[in-house]
Design an enzyme around this catalytic site. Sequence first.
Site, short mmCIF file in Angstrom:
data_model
loop_
_atom_site.label_atom_id
_atom_site.label_comp_id
_atom_site.label_asym_id
_atom_site.label_seq_id
_atom_site.Cartn_x
_atom_site.Cartn_y
_atom_site.Cartn_z
N LYS A 145 6.66 4.25 10.49
CA LYS A 145 8.03 3.91 10.88
C LYS A 145 8.07 3.42 12.33
CE LYS A 145 10.44 7.11 7.75
NZ LYS A 145 11.40 8.24 7.66
N ASP B 102 15.99 8.22 9.87
CA ASP B 102 15.68 9.03 8.69
C ASP B 102 15.95 8.15 7.48
OD1 ASP B 102 14.68 11.70 7.93
OD2 ASP B 102 16.45 11.68 6.65
N ASP C 35 6.31 2.35 -1.48
CA ASP C 35 6.27 0.88 -1.57
C ASP C 35 5.53 0.37 -2.81
OD1 ASP C 35 7.73 0.81 0.74
OD2 ASP C 35 6.12 0.01 2.02
N LYS D 71 8.03 -7.87 4.28
CA LYS D 71 8.76 -6.63 4.01
C LYS D 71 9.77 -6.34 5.12
CE LYS D 71 8.38 -1.63 3.99
NZ LYS D 71 7.53 -0.45 4.20
N HIS E 98 15.25 -1.93 4.07
CA HIS E 98 16.40 -1.10 4.43
C HIS E 98 16.41 -0.83 5.93
CE1 HIS E 98 12.85 1.25 3.67
NE2 HIS E 98 13.38 2.39 4.05
#
Length: 203
Positions: free
Chosen positions: A13, A72, A158, A183, A188
């Site tokens: 992330k 998150d 994924d 991607k 999101h």
Amino acid sequence: MPRLYLASNNAHKVAELGAMLATLDPPWQVASAKELSPEISWIENGDTFLANAKIKADALRRLTHDCVLADDSGLVVDILDGAPGVYSSRYSGLEGDDTANNQKLLQAIAGRRAADLTARFVCTLYFVDEQGVGREFVGTLEGRLTHHPAGQHGFGYDPLFVPDCPPPGYEGRTLAEMPASVKNAISHRAAAFKAWRQWLETR
């Protein structure tokens, strides 16, 4: 140049957000939570993505007055009543074990029709400014699950997730079959980041 700490201990992330943050103009100084405090940790016991994002942001804000951006996120599967949801990273009981999490999800959807496997990735970004004021930004990516994992890119779920609206040339492909640059343009997290960036430009 403002400084921003990323409230996440997930290296994947941090890498995704770091790539997005590198596009800001004017640029920001970006650092990870571990750079602020190598031993920093928190307990994600919230029952929503926002609650967990706030827990992470609060942990950093106790150590700095610089800006903080917490993430998150997770996978929401309709036929599983929203699971794995906030437990996405520890769905199998093992934090961050992608293989075990994917295996449990495959077992949960075994025998289900493809038409029933609608799902979405959800990302909540929680930004805390220098004054300590927090704001929420949410992004989603709609899609469906597949019974047949595919792809070597990405992380988490994924290999099991096929977006509804992929870029041209990637129809029917999982997120793990897409390079990071592809991607990151549709994810999101990218949607939540876009909402945050638009807010930054108008504040």
